[in-house]
Design a protein around this motif. Structure first.
Motif, PDB file in Angstrom:
ATOM      1  N   THR A 256       0.800  -1.233   0.000  1.00  0.00           N
ATOM      2  CA  THR A 256       0.000   0.000   0.000  1.00  0.00           C
ATOM      3  C   THR A 256       0.827   1.275   0.000  1.00  0.00           C
ATOM      4  N   ARG A 257       2.159   1.147  -0.087  1.00  0.00           N
ATOM      5  CA  ARG A 257       2.998   2.342   0.040  1.00  0.00           C
ATOM      6  C   ARG A 257       3.891   2.573  -1.185  1.00  0.00           C
ATOM      7  N   ILE A 258       4.080   3.867  -1.483  1.00  0.00           N
ATOM      8  CA  ILE A 258       4.922   4.306  -2.594  1.00  0.00           C
ATOM      9  C   ILE A 258       5.967   5.267  -2.051  1.00  0.00           C
ATOM     10  N   ARG A 259       7.216   5.068  -2.482  1.00  0.00           N
ATOM     11  CA  ARG A 259       8.255   6.063  -2.207  1.00  0.00           C
ATOM     12  C   ARG A 259       8.539   6.816  -3.496  1.00  0.00           C
TER      13      ARG A 259
ATOM     14  N   VAL B 118       1.986   5.125 -11.108  1.00  0.00           N
ATOM     15  CA  VAL B 118       2.517   4.010 -10.325  1.00  0.00           C
ATOM     16  C   VAL B 118       1.430   3.431  -9.430  1.00  0.00           C
ATOM     17  N   ALA B 119       0.644   4.298  -8.830  1.00  0.00           N
ATOM     18  CA  ALA B 119      -0.446   3.842  -7.968  1.00  0.00           C
ATOM     19  C   ALA B 119      -1.484   3.048  -8.768  1.00  0.00           C
ATOM     20  N   TYR B 120      -1.803   3.533  -9.951  1.00  0.00           N
ATOM     21  CA  TYR B 120      -2.763   2.830 -10.802  1.00  0.00           C
ATOM     22  C   TYR B 120      -2.271   1.430 -11.144  1.00  0.00           C
ATOM     23  N   GLU B 121      -1.012   1.326 -11.553  1.00  0.00           N
ATOM     24  CA  GLU B 121      -0.445   0.019 -11.924  1.00  0.00           C
ATOM     25  C   GLU B 121      -0.444  -0.942 -10.745  1.00  0.00           C
ATOM     26  N   ALA B 122      -0.323  -0.393  -9.527  1.00  0.00           N
ATOM     27  CA  ALA B 122      -0.288  -1.234  -8.325  1.00  0.00           C
ATOM     28  C   ALA B 122      -1.676  -1.489  -7.738  1.00  0.00           C
TER      29      ALA B 122
ATOM     30  N   GLY C 177      -6.610   6.492  -4.127  1.00  0.00           N
ATOM     31  CA  GLY C 177      -6.288   7.684  -3.362  1.00  0.00           C
ATOM     32  C   GLY C 177      -5.295   8.620  -4.015  1.00  0.00           C
ATOM     33  N   PHE C 178      -4.776   8.236  -5.190  1.00  0.00           N
ATOM     34  CA  PHE C 178      -3.766   9.054  -5.849  1.00  0.00           C
ATOM     35  C   PHE C 178      -4.245   9.638  -7.173  1.00  0.00           C
ATOM     36  N   HIS C 179      -5.502   9.400  -7.538  1.00  0.00           N
ATOM     37  CA  HIS C 179      -5.991   9.849  -8.835  1.00  0.00           C
ATOM     38  C   HIS C 179      -5.874  11.363  -9.017  1.00  0.00           C
TER      39      HIS C 179
ATOM     40  N   PHE D  98       4.305   7.605   0.681  1.00  0.00           N
ATOM     41  CA  PHE D  98       2.865   7.839   0.629  1.00  0.00           C
ATOM     42  C   PHE D  98       2.131   6.516   0.832  1.00  0.00           C
ATOM     43  N   GLU D  99       0.905   6.616   1.345  1.00  0.00           N
ATOM     44  CA  GLU D  99       0.107   5.401   1.542  1.00  0.00           C
ATOM     45  C   GLU D  99      -1.255   5.552   0.885  1.00  0.00           C
ATOM     46  N   GLY D 100      -1.641   4.501   0.152  1.00  0.00           N
ATOM     47  CA  GLY D 100      -2.954   4.455  -0.452  1.00  0.00           C
ATOM     48  C   GLY D 100      -3.744   3.281   0.090  1.00  0.00           C
ATOM     49  N   TYR D 101      -4.705   2.801  -0.670  1.00  0.00           N
ATOM     50  CA  TYR D 101      -5.536   1.683  -0.242  1.00  0.00           C
ATOM     51  C   TYR D 101      -5.912   0.860  -1.474  1.00  0.00           C
ATOM     52  N   PRO D 102      -6.100  -0.431  -1.304  1.00  0.00           N
ATOM     53  CA  PRO D 102      -6.435  -1.279  -2.449  1.00  0.00           C
ATOM     54  C   PRO D 102      -7.738  -0.828  -3.117  1.00  0.00           C
ATOM     55  N   GLU D 103      -7.701  -0.776  -4.427  1.00  0.00           N
ATOM     56  CA  GLU D 103      -8.888  -0.384  -5.187  1.00  0.00           C
ATOM     57  C   GLU D 103      -8.815  -1.022  -6.569  1.00  0.00           C
TER      58      GLU D 103
END
Length: 321
Positions: free
Chosen positions: A102-105, A118-122, A126-128, A196-201
């Motif tokens: 759930t985390r990106i550096r 990167v968030a989309y691919e993972a 929360g990063f849109h 940064f931290e996001g959530y599964p979606e």
């Protein structure tokens, strides 16, 4: 005239081991998205964090050091910038990677849009909102950049930074002192990376949100112009563009600078605007909004450097209302 060569000569061999690129008398109008402004006495692009730390240790404390990002939210005054301007290199500070489920550096020179990708691919939600912000992560951290109802502070876990002496610090989210388009982190800190931290979606949902952000930008913002994005912060209880419109400033021009007819909180360089034109236009708008509504608009665009003698611009054009 700013003498970058003299500055470098005054330092002798202090910078002999620096691996990054140093450019005297650097033309800042080549960097800023407004394509206007005076030169920096010297521009330094560090090779990596270690190189940046060595540079900060080597440069005496009485020499100014100013940090800039990719130049999307920046207005440089015609008199130029004394001392060194630090601009983090994409090679040394422009990577983003998944470091946990759930985390990106991300490095501070990473474009916001890259973090969204990167968030989309993972499959991280929360990063849109970063998909629609034409800036870099360093600036987003400093000003709590946000769009479409989401702000940077909602995603930040920790920030890594160097101080003016080249010493490293790690700041937790709470240490950043975030509020609307602002942080209270010490101004001399140079952010180098953040977690940064996001959530599964579901990726389909993320893609739909990113597409909505892009459509909104293309529909209501002058994204193909030489602009710095939103010029003023939204006042409490209203929108900056509404107050600008109500004050009759939509499409207002001074020299080559104009408040966009498409989105009147966007200031644009129509072709030959100077830093003076842009700032004078902004202060004219602030003065007219103050007169029409009593609201004191606050700049969202960062303005740096010195005024050219005889071309100073007073806040609100000197109005005392």
């Amino acid at each position: 005239m700013i003498r970058g060569e003299a500055l470098l000569a005054s330092l002798g061999d202090r910078l002999k081991d620096i691996r990054g690129r140093i450019t005297p008398n650097a033309e800042m109008d080549k960097i800023t998205w407004f394509r206007a402004g005076g030169p920096a006495e010297a521009l330094y692009q560090p090779a990596d964090e270690e190189d940046l730390a060595a540079f900060l240790r080597a440069v005496p404390q009485d020499i100014p050091v100013t940090t800039v990002g990719i130049g999307s939210n920046l207005l440089v005054r015609e008199g130029g910038i004394p001392g060194f301007v630090v601009r983090l290199s994409a090679k040394g500070f422009g990577e983003a990677e998944l470091i946990s489920p759930t985390r990106i550096r991300a490095g501070a020179a990473t474009p916001d849009k890259r973090v969204a990708a990167v968030a989309y691919e993972a499959g991280l939600g929360g990063f849109h909102f970063y998909h629609g912000i034409p800036g870099g992560i360093g600036g987003a951290l400093r000003m709590n950049a946000g769009a479409n109802g989401v702000e940077t502070r909602e995603r930040v876990v920790e920030v890594r930074a160097l101080d003016r002496k080249g010493e490293a610090h790690v700041l937790a989210n709470a240490d950043m002192g975030y509020s609307y388009r602002h942080s209270t982190a010490p101004s001399d800190l140079i952010f180098v990376s953040a977690v940064f931290e996001g959530y599964p979606e579901e990726k389909d949902a993320i893609k739909a949100a990113m597409d909505a952000v892009q459509l909104h930008r293309e529909t209501v913002q002058p994204i193909r112009e030489k602009t710095g994005g939103s010029t003023f912060k939204n006042p409490e209880g209203t929108s900056a563009w509404k107050e600008i419109d109500n004050a009759g400033c939509r499409g207002l021009m001074i020299g080559g600078a104009q408040m966009s007819p498409m989105h009147c909180n966007f200031m644009i360089n129509t072709g030959n605007a100077t830093g003076y034109d842009l700032e004078y236009l902004g202060e004219t708008v602030r003065a007219r909004v103050l007169e029409s509504s009593g609201i004191r608009l606050q700049w969202e665009i960062k303005r740096i450097g010195l005024f050219k003698p005889g071309r100073e611009v007073q806040e609100f054009l000197g109005q005392m209302l």
